[in-house]
Design a protein around this motif. Structure first.
Motif, PDB file in Angstrom:
ATOM      1  N   GLN A 137     -36.278  32.258   9.514  1.00 32.98           N
ATOM      2  CA  GLN A 137     -35.793  33.073  10.917  1.00 32.98           C
ATOM      3  C   GLN A 137     -36.400  32.274  11.913  1.00 32.98           C
ATOM      4  O   GLN A 137     -37.508  32.044  11.966  1.00 32.98           O
ATOM      5  N   ARG A 138     -35.670  32.248  12.886  1.00 32.16           N
ATOM      6  CA  ARG A 138     -36.228  31.540  14.239  1.00 32.16           C
ATOM      7  C   ARG A 138     -35.892  32.448  15.295  1.00 32.16           C
ATOM      8  O   ARG A 138     -34.742  32.781  15.618  1.00 32.16           O
ATOM      9  N   GLU A 139     -36.809  32.797  16.189  1.00 30.09           N
ATOM     10  CA  GLU A 139     -36.877  33.655  17.166  1.00 30.09           C
ATOM     11  C   GLU A 139     -37.800  32.835  18.601  1.00 30.09           C
ATOM     12  O   GLU A 139     -38.822  32.916  18.429  1.00 30.09           O
ATOM     13  N   GLY A 140     -36.908  32.477  19.353  1.00 28.12           N
ATOM     14  CA  GLY A 140     -37.843  31.508  20.398  1.00 28.12           C
ATOM     15  C   GLY A 140     -38.726  30.272  19.611  1.00 28.12           C
ATOM     16  O   GLY A 140     -37.937  29.570  18.747  1.00 28.12           O
ATOM     17  N   ASN A 141     -39.797  30.268  19.767  1.00 29.32           N
ATOM     18  CA  ASN A 141     -40.435  29.202  18.943  1.00 29.32           C
ATOM     19  C   ASN A 141     -41.410  29.920  17.864  1.00 29.32           C
ATOM     20  O   ASN A 141     -42.377  29.201  17.382  1.00 29.32           O
ATOM     21  N   ASN A 192     -44.424  28.254  16.261  1.00 31.42           N
ATOM     22  CA  ASN A 192     -45.259  29.100  15.552  1.00 31.42           C
ATOM     23  C   ASN A 192     -44.759  29.460  14.072  1.00 31.42           C
ATOM     24  O   ASN A 192     -43.959  30.043  14.147  1.00 31.42           O
ATOM     25  N   LEU A 193     -45.616  28.982  13.188  1.00 30.63           N
ATOM     26  CA  LEU A 193     -45.075  29.134  11.809  1.00 30.63           C
ATOM     27  C   LEU A 193     -45.752  30.621  11.398  1.00 30.63           C
ATOM     28  O   LEU A 193     -46.915  30.463  11.405  1.00 30.63           O
ATOM     29  N   ILE A 194     -44.909  31.357  10.842  1.00 28.32           N
ATOM     30  CA  ILE A 194     -45.409  32.950  10.464  1.00 28.32           C
ATOM     31  C   ILE A 194     -45.121  33.130   9.056  1.00 28.32           C
ATOM     32  O   ILE A 194     -43.907  33.235   8.898  1.00 28.32           O
ATOM     33  N   PRO A 195     -46.217  33.330   8.387  1.00 31.70           N
ATOM     34  CA  PRO A 195     -45.678  33.493   6.920  1.00 31.70           C
ATOM     35  C   PRO A 195     -45.125  35.028   6.671  1.00 31.70           C
ATOM     36  O   PRO A 195     -45.676  35.842   7.326  1.00 31.70           O
ATOM     37  N   VAL A 196     -44.051  35.213   5.985  1.00 37.47           N
ATOM     38  CA  VAL A 196     -43.695  36.426   5.482  1.00 37.47           C
ATOM     39  C   VAL A 196     -43.429  36.349   4.048  1.00 37.47           C
ATOM     40  O   VAL A 196     -43.339  35.505   3.345  1.00 37.47           O
ATOM     41  N   ARG A 220     -17.204  49.945   6.942  1.00 36.21           N
ATOM     42  CA  ARG A 220     -18.427  49.400   7.615  1.00 36.21           C
ATOM     43  C   ARG A 220     -19.158  48.678   6.831  1.00 36.21           C
ATOM     44  O   ARG A 220     -19.464  48.798   5.523  1.00 36.21           O
ATOM     45  N   ILE A 221     -19.797  47.484   7.370  1.00 38.73           N
ATOM     46  CA  ILE A 221     -20.872  46.634   6.869  1.00 38.73           C
ATOM     47  C   ILE A 221     -21.986  46.610   7.606  1.00 38.73           C
ATOM     48  O   ILE A 221     -22.225  46.575   8.651  1.00 38.73           O
ATOM     49  N   SER A 222     -23.271  46.779   6.613  1.00 34.82           N
ATOM     50  CA  SER A 222     -24.411  46.707   7.300  1.00 34.82           C
ATOM     51  C   SER A 222     -25.204  45.616   6.893  1.00 34.82           C
ATOM     52  O   SER A 222     -25.229  45.246   5.620  1.00 34.82           O
ATOM     53  N   TYR A 223     -25.830  44.578   7.492  1.00 30.71           N
ATOM     54  CA  TYR A 223     -25.958  43.304   7.403  1.00 30.71           C
ATOM     55  C   TYR A 223     -27.276  42.732   8.078  1.00 30.71           C
ATOM     56  O   TYR A 223     -27.373  43.370   9.230  1.00 30.71           O
ATOM     57  N   THR A 224     -28.132  42.031   7.464  1.00 36.54           N
ATOM     58  CA  THR A 224     -29.109  41.275   8.396  1.00 36.54           C
ATOM     59  C   THR A 224     -28.504  39.984   8.351  1.00 36.54           C
ATOM     60  O   THR A 224     -28.605  39.381   7.463  1.00 36.54           O
ATOM     61  N   VAL A 225     -28.273  39.496   9.596  1.00 41.66           N
ATOM     62  CA  VAL A 225     -27.579  38.124   9.872  1.00 41.66           C
ATOM     63  C   VAL A 225     -28.780  37.280  10.657  1.00 41.66           C
ATOM     64  O   VAL A 225     -29.063  37.931  11.856  1.00 41.66           O
ATOM     65  N   LEU A 226     -29.385  36.289  10.321  1.00 43.98           N
ATOM     66  CA  LEU A 226     -30.076  35.639  11.213  1.00 43.98           C
ATOM     67  C   LEU A 226     -31.148  36.419  11.725  1.00 43.98           C
ATOM     68  O   LEU A 226     -31.526  36.369  12.868  1.00 43.98           O
ATOM     69  N   GLY A 227     -31.764  37.299  10.957  1.00 41.01           N
ATOM     70  CA  GLY A 227     -32.845  38.099  11.248  1.00 41.01           C
ATOM     71  C   GLY A 227     -32.642  39.172  12.179  1.00 41.01           C
ATOM     72  O   GLY A 227     -33.586  39.964  12.606  1.00 41.01           O
TER      73      GLY A 227
END
Ligand SMILES: [Zn+2]
Length: 591
Positions: free
Chosen positions: A122-126, A153-157, A281-288
């Motif tokens: 996932q990318r959100e801003g930097n 900024n690399l954040i581990p999940v 209905r579809i619930s989805y996580t897309v691009l975070g």
């Protein structure tokens, strides 16, 4: 901390653990295995004996303790992962329900991803989230840092190793772009081993990947609806972006039946039913991002038409100030919202942004600290702090019985989705008369039109005049792209339209198109509105059944700014262009 310079460089970024009581300071094992072991024993996941066996094994194999515990079957990979993630303060990445950006993933070459067991999710801003099985592995993060920008900024999940290997397999080895998947399917069809199958799950099935890729693409370009329209020999794909339908591509009708089945499965529809319309209905996580799709199918002579509406939970709540209301209107609205009882009507045709405005208003009010309850058909966006109830036609909860039971819940403010009949209207009036602020929507052309509409429905004039606070009418116009809009001087005809002196023509802007706006010249939408405040004089005029003209004169005398004027103001401010003004508001009735 006992071994900052120990032989395990990967552990130094871990948060400090409190030293265990009674622990001998001499010759401790590496900080992480010790903590991990203790933690697992403490949680009752493994026994002391098991941890001793694993530590023995570790000396010989040099593998990670966690891996050994999993390999030996003492603990499951996911349980271990939860503990690791929790103790490091990282988040668990849900790989199962996520659709990822293959362009982002491929920034890290496959061999590096395999070697370090890391995948960019996932990318959100930097901020870039890296899914890792070993979130303590600073070395791996350092190794992949070179593939990103310096400012990133690399954040581990956390993600289990199995999940990471699956993601690597899927995103590196299988085509994830729409064109690539279509080509893959085409080749399959030509070679008669057609891989078209809407029912088989998993990413080896190109149909699954194709639908995912289409949804990602639609979200990325900011579409609000996805239309699949089967024609004679092909299916047309169109997106609605900023209110306008845009042709995206068409593909061969051969693909359609498998795609329909896949979409139906995802949205919980009956795949065998092809002759009647269905909803799902579809619930989805897309691009975070958490995104819901409301899906509707409609049988046509060429096959089933499918429309998917994106309900983007993040996008739905726009602060009141960001919708594009003029400063005058924002101030007026905030003043009117302070009235504790009465009816506030938001009116406009379908697609005019009533719902978005309503949610923004309700969300603005929640800050003040009141109880808000809603009756909606359907509930489109879920808001925190607001108690929402879905109306179901033909079931126990309709608007009338809904308002009755709502009133027993002692709300301050209620929102009744739509007033369509006398009974509902009278319930709403009763609620307003008993000290509630009531919001509702109507379909009328302008703000003043709400008054005769309520009378038509059957609300007596004296009750309207006693309870109505204001009527807000609105439209949505496409906003000019700030990057490429082009200034020029208005022509004499445009000056006439804008009520400006042709001798002193104003500067206006027109759409051009650039990369920032998908070459359309427009980006986002803006509200064009009018807010009719029901003051004492208007109350009197309503109660005495005055003519529309008399009401309009009175309103204008008291500072009512109509939609045409609000739109013209937006043209002169360079927010919209003249074609949008003409297409959005009725300029003919202007006086
Ligand atoms: Zn542009």
């Amino acid at each position: 901390m006992n071994n900052p310079a120990g032989p395990h460089p990967t552990t130094h970024a871990a948060p400090a653990a409190p030293p265990a009581p009674g622990q001998a300071p001499a010759a401790p094992p590496a900080a992480r295995p010790q903590r991990l072991g203790e933690k697992l024993v403490g949680m009752g996941l493994i026994s002391n004996d098991q941890i001793q066996i694993a530590l023995q094994e570790q000396k010989a194999s040099k593998k990670l303790l966690g891996q050994i515990l999993v390999d030996m079957g003492f603990v499951t990979e996911s349980a271990l992962g939860e503990v690791l993630a929790e103790s490091s303060g990282t988040h668990r990445f849900d790989a199962k329900s996520a659709v990822l950006d293959s362009a982002l993933i491929k920034l890290i070459p496959k061999d590096a991803a395999m070697r370090h067991k890391v995948i960019a999710v996932q990318r959100e801003g930097n901020q870039i989230k890296l899914a890792m099985a070993d979130v303590y592995n600073v070395l791996a993060i350092d190794q992949v840092r070179r593939y990103f920008n310096k400012a990133d900024n690399l954040i581990p999940v956390y993600c289990t190793e199995t999940e990471i290997m699956e993601l690597i397999d899927q995103y590196y080895d299988y085509e994830m772009s729409i064109d690539g998947i279509l080509k893959e399917i085409e080749t399959g069809i030509r070679e008669k081993n057609a891989a078209l199958d809407g029912q088989k799950e998993g990413y080896t099935n190109p149909t699954v990947r194709l639908v995912d890729a289409l949804l990602i693409d639609a979200i990325r370009v900011g579409a609000s609806d996805i239309h699949f329209e089967p024609e004679g020999t092909f299916v047309r794909l169109r997106y609605r972006i900023d209110g306008a339908l845009k042709q995206i591509r068409s593909f061969h009708l051969d693909y359609w039946s498998a795609l329909v089945v896949r979409i139906k499965i995802m949205s919980g529809m009956n795949i065998a039913e092809t002759r009647n319309p269905q909803d799902g209905r579809i619930s989805y996580t897309v691009l975070g991002r958490e995104v819901d799709f409301r899906v509707a199918s409609q049988p046509t002579v060429h096959g089933e038409n499918i429309v998917m509406r994106l309900l983007d939970k993040k996008k739905s709540l726009v602060p009141l100030e960001m919708l594009g209301f003029s400063e005058h209107h924002i101030r007026l609205l905030k003043t009117l919202l302070k009235r504790p009882e009465g009816i506030i009507i938001i009116t406009g045709p379908t697609g005019s942004g009533k719902t978005t405005t309503l949610y923004s208003v309700l969300n603005y009010i929640t800050d003040i600290g009141v109880t808000i309850m809603t009756l909606e058909d359907p509930v489109e966006y879920q808001l925190s702090l607001i108690r929402q109830t879905q109306i179901r036609e033909g079931s126990g909860v309709d608007f009338v019985s809904g308002i009755k039971s709502l009133m027993r819940q002692d709300p301050d403010i209620i929102f009744v989705g739509e007033v369509r009949d006398e009974e509902t209207a009278m319930m709403a009036v009763r609620a307003a008369l008993t000290g509630h602020q009531v919001f509702t929507t109507l379909h009328t052309n302008d703000a003043l039109g709400a008054i005769p509409r309520l009378m038509d429905i059957g609300v007596p004039a004296h009750l309207i005049s006693g309870t109505l606070i204001c009527s807000l009418a609105q439209r949505l116009a496409r906003k000019l792209c700030g990057h490429c809009k082009q200034a020029r001087v208005a022509t004499p005809a445009e000056c006439h339209l804008l009520n400006m002196d042709p001798e002193d023509p104003p500067t206006i802007y027109e759409a051009l198109g650039c990369d920032a706006c998908n070459r359309s010249g427009y980006k986002g939408r803006i509200v064009i509105a009018e807010i009719l405040r029901i003051d004492r004089e208007m109350d009197e005029l309503i109660a005495t059944h005055a003519t529309r003209n008399a009401m309009m004169d009175s309103a204008l005398e008291h500072g009512f700014i109509r939609m045409p004027e609000d739109g013209i103001d937006k043209v002169l401010r360079g927010l919209i262009d003249i074609p949008e003004l003409i297409g959005t508001v009725d300029l003919t009735e202007r006086m």
